[in-house]
Every structure is written in structure tokens, then in C-alpha cells.
Design a protein around this motif. Structure first.
Motif, PDB file in Angstrom:
ATOM      1  N   LYS A  98       0.810  -1.225   0.000  1.00  0.00           N
ATOM      2  CA  LYS A  98       0.000   0.000   0.000  1.00  0.00           C
ATOM      3  C   LYS A  98       0.840   1.271   0.000  1.00  0.00           C
ATOM      4  CE  LYS A  98      -3.881  -2.287   2.309  1.00  0.00           C
ATOM      5  NZ  LYS A  98      -4.815  -2.273   3.465  1.00  0.00           N
ATOM      6  N   VAL A  99       1.912   1.260  -0.763  1.00  0.00           N
ATOM      7  CA  VAL A  99       2.728   2.468  -0.947  1.00  0.00           C
ATOM      8  C   VAL A  99       2.282   3.155  -2.229  1.00  0.00           C
ATOM      9  CG1 VAL A  99       5.044   3.380  -1.314  1.00  0.00           C
ATOM     10  CG2 VAL A  99       4.692   1.508   0.300  1.00  0.00           C
ATOM     11  N   ALA A 100       2.085   4.469  -2.170  1.00  0.00           N
ATOM     12  CA  ALA A 100       1.649   5.244  -3.328  1.00  0.00           C
ATOM     13  C   ALA A 100       2.761   6.200  -3.760  1.00  0.00           C
ATOM     14  CB  ALA A 100       0.389   6.030  -2.995  1.00  0.00           C
ATOM     15  N   PHE A 101       3.032   6.216  -5.069  1.00  0.00           N
ATOM     16  CA  PHE A 101       4.047   7.099  -5.645  1.00  0.00           C
ATOM     17  C   PHE A 101       3.374   8.087  -6.581  1.00  0.00           C
ATOM     18  CE2 PHE A 101       6.277   3.198  -4.622  1.00  0.00           C
ATOM     19  CZ  PHE A 101       7.496   3.623  -4.121  1.00  0.00           C
ATOM     20  N   GLY A 102       3.662   9.367  -6.393  1.00  0.00           N
ATOM     21  CA  GLY A 102       3.230  10.365  -7.355  1.00  0.00           C
ATOM     22  C   GLY A 102       4.044  10.253  -8.636  1.00  0.00           C
ATOM     23  N   GLU A 131       5.540   0.023   4.583  1.00  0.00           N
ATOM     24  CA  GLU A 131       4.141   0.007   4.164  1.00  0.00           C
ATOM     25  C   GLU A 131       3.424   1.327   4.434  1.00  0.00           C
ATOM     26  OE1 GLU A 131       2.187  -2.004   8.194  1.00  0.00           O
ATOM     27  OE2 GLU A 131       2.672  -3.256   6.460  1.00  0.00           O
ATOM     28  N   ASN A 132       2.407   1.581   3.588  1.00  0.00           N
ATOM     29  CA  ASN A 132       1.480   2.706   3.753  1.00  0.00           C
ATOM     30  C   ASN A 132       2.120   4.073   3.592  1.00  0.00           C
ATOM     31  OD1 ASN A 132      -1.020   1.373   4.201  1.00  0.00           O
ATOM     32  ND2 ASN A 132      -0.381   0.879   6.285  1.00  0.00           N
ATOM     33  N   CYS A 133       3.249   4.163   2.915  1.00  0.00           N
ATOM     34  CA  CYS A 133       3.860   5.474   2.666  1.00  0.00           C
ATOM     35  C   CYS A 133       3.251   6.128   1.431  1.00  0.00           C
ATOM     36  CB  CYS A 133       5.370   5.332   2.488  1.00  0.00           C
ATOM     37  SG  CYS A 133       6.251   4.937   4.011  1.00  0.00           S
ATOM     38  N   THR A 146      15.964   4.652   4.182  1.00  0.00           N
ATOM     39  CA  THR A 146      14.776   3.922   4.613  1.00  0.00           C
ATOM     40  C   THR A 146      13.708   4.931   4.997  1.00  0.00           C
ATOM     41  OG1 THR A 146      15.960   1.963   5.393  1.00  0.00           O
ATOM     42  CG2 THR A 146      13.796   2.375   6.346  1.00  0.00           C
ATOM     43  N   ILE A 147      12.498   4.745   4.498  1.00  0.00           N
ATOM     44  CA  ILE A 147      11.366   5.593   4.863  1.00  0.00           C
ATOM     45  C   ILE A 147      10.409   4.736   5.685  1.00  0.00           C
ATOM     46  CG2 ILE A 147       9.442   6.984   4.015  1.00  0.00           C
ATOM     47  CD1 ILE A 147      11.136   7.587   1.534  1.00  0.00           C
ATOM     48  N   GLY A 148      10.163   5.141   6.929  1.00  0.00           N
ATOM     49  CA  GLY A 148       9.361   4.352   7.850  1.00  0.00           C
ATOM     50  C   GLY A 148       7.890   4.326   7.478  1.00  0.00           C
ATOM     51  N   LYS A 149       7.184   3.324   7.973  1.00  0.00           N
ATOM     52  CA  LYS A 149       5.795   3.085   7.587  1.00  0.00           C
ATOM     53  C   LYS A 149       4.898   4.289   7.890  1.00  0.00           C
ATOM     54  CE  LYS A 149       4.348   0.708  11.836  1.00  0.00           C
ATOM     55  NZ  LYS A 149       3.771  -0.549  12.380  1.00  0.00           N
ATOM     56  N   ASN A 150       3.912   4.461   7.019  1.00  0.00           N
ATOM     57  CA  ASN A 150       2.867   5.496   7.119  1.00  0.00           C
ATOM     58  C   ASN A 150       3.348   6.901   6.786  1.00  0.00           C
ATOM     59  OD1 ASN A 150       1.041   3.510   8.079  1.00  0.00           O
ATOM     60  ND2 ASN A 150       1.716   3.851  10.188  1.00  0.00           N
ATOM     61  N   SER A 151       4.632   7.100   6.518  1.00  0.00           N
ATOM     62  CA  SER A 151       5.146   8.455   6.334  1.00  0.00           C
ATOM     63  C   SER A 151       4.760   9.042   4.985  1.00  0.00           C
ATOM     64  CB  SER A 151       6.666   8.485   6.505  1.00  0.00           C
ATOM     65  OG  SER A 151       7.005   8.295   7.860  1.00  0.00           O
ATOM     66  N   VAL A 152       4.728  10.366   4.938  1.00  0.00           N
ATOM     67  CA  VAL A 152       4.416  11.128   3.733  1.00  0.00           C
ATOM     68  C   VAL A 152       5.625  11.988   3.379  1.00  0.00           C
ATOM     69  CG1 VAL A 152       2.935  12.906   2.715  1.00  0.00           C
ATOM     70  CG2 VAL A 152       1.955  11.196   4.276  1.00  0.00           C
TER      71      VAL A 152
END
Length: 211
Positions: A98-102, A131-133, A146-152
Motif C-alpha cells: 500500500k505504498v503510493a508514488f506520485g 508500508e502505507n507510505c 529507509t522511509i518508515g511506515k505510514n510516512s508522507v
């Protein structure tokens, strides 16, 4: 130690031996085939993605999509990649569910020595996005991050250091500006609030379009 082992270990390497050029060539052929598919050729797209990643893909990727190998990308389920994403995957890229990329996001796992006498050489450092970034448009993620979960990550950011979970981060260089909090459950954009009526209407309209 082989050249592939050197890449995996983060040591200096060159990529013109041990079948690496041939592997990249095959990847580029599949990349071109995927990027030239018609919007309604979904079965063909998913077949090509399975060949690119070497496994079943349960994500949505908008062409064009660019990469070096594809096989070094581990992509979770229910991810969304908007058009023009560019993944330099000499080292491993791991992306959670569930990671979304612009559009226009670049992930680079490779760097070069600073001194020009050695600049032809390369080194790799894996990138992990949990997950969920949500990664905003035209973001660049540098090796070893590393980008931690849920971050924007805000649009246009240059991420050269790791970002903790549950953070909103933006800028060049990218820095955490705040944590995700309960206010984000109340407002979705500036002063635009979530309401039960609006949420119900969105879901009703979406379900009606699927029926």
C-alpha cells in the motif's frame, strides 16, 4: 567475490561483466514493451510485469515506468505507481504494501565516487520504503535511505537521509516537519474537514459506478 556479490555488499563495482549488460538489455526490452501497451491491454501489462519483477505483481503501475533490471525491485501488494517513475535498481529496492508514488519519483540505489579519477566506478546501497507510505511527485530518494511506515514525503523532496515512521517530511534536503497525528483524521487538506456525510457519499458513488 564476484562482481554481483560486490554489488550486494555495497563495495565498488563495474557493471559490464558477468552477464549484467545482457540482463539489462532484456530488462529494457520488457520495459519498452510495457511502456508501449495500450490502456486496455491489462492482461498483457500484468504478464510483462511478472516477467520484469520475476514474480506475480499485485500493484498498479502507470506507464511509462523506467528501471535498470526490475528483478532487484521487491514490490508489495496494493501499491500504486503514477506515470514516469524511475527506479535505478542495481542494488535492492524493497517497497512495502500500500505504498503510493506520485508521478516522476526517482529511487536511486547507486552512487559514484566524488573524485573524477574514480568516478566511473559505482557503489550500491539498498533503499527500503515501508508500508502505507505516500511519496509525492518528483521526489528523489537517494541510496541507503529507509522511509518508515505510514510516512508522507512532500512533492519535490530530495531524500538523502532516512525518515522515521509516521512522519510528514519535505524539502531539499528532506526533513521531518511533524508527526502524523489525530488532526489528520479530521482534515484532509488545509481547512477541508472529513464529515460522515461526505465520506458516505464518496463510497456510495464509487459503489454505484462498480454496479
Amino acid at each position: 567475490m564476484t562482481m554481483r556479490e560486490r554489488i550486494a555488499a555495497g563495495k565498488l563495482f563495474l557493471d559490464d561483466c558477468e552477464g549484467l549488460p545482457e540482463e539489462r538489455l532484456q530488462a529494457k526490452k520488457r520495459m519498452m514493451q510495457f511502456n508501449q501497451t495500450m490502456p486496455d491491454e491489462l492482461e498483457k501489462r500484468f504478464r510483462l510485469l511478472e516477467e520484469i519483477f520475476g514474480r506475480e505483481v499485485k500493484a498498479w503501475i502507470e506507464p511509462p515506468f523506467y528501471f535498470c533490471y526490475g528483478s532487484n525491485i521487491e514490490l508489495g501488494e496494493e501499491c500504486y505507481l503514477n506515470m514516469g517513475c524511475n527506479f535505478i535498481d542495481d542494488a535492492k529496492i524493497t517497497i512495502g504494501n500500500k505504498v503510493a508514488f506520485g508521478p516522476g519519483v526517482t529511487i536511486a540505489t547507486v552512487g559514484h565516487p566524488i573524485h573524477p579519477d574514480h568516478r566511473r566506478l559505482m557503489y550500491g546501497d539498498p533503499v527500503v520504503i515501508e508500508e502505507n507510505c505516500w511519496i509525492g511527485a518528483n521526489t528523489t530518494i537517494c541510496p541507503g535511505v529507509t522511509i518508515g511506515k505510514n510516512s508522507v514525503i512532500g512533492a519535490g523532496s530530495i531524500v538523502n537521509k532516512s525518515i522515521p515512521a509516521n512522519s510528514v517530511a519535505v524539502g531539499n534536503p528532506c526533513k521531518v516537519i511533524r508527526e502524523i497525528n489525530d488532526t489528520d483524521l479530521q482534515y484532509y487538506y488545509k481547512n477541508r474537514a472529513f464529515t460522515e456525510e461526505e465520506l458516505a457519499e464518496v463510497h456510495r458513488l464509487n459503489q454505484a459506478s462498480d454496479s
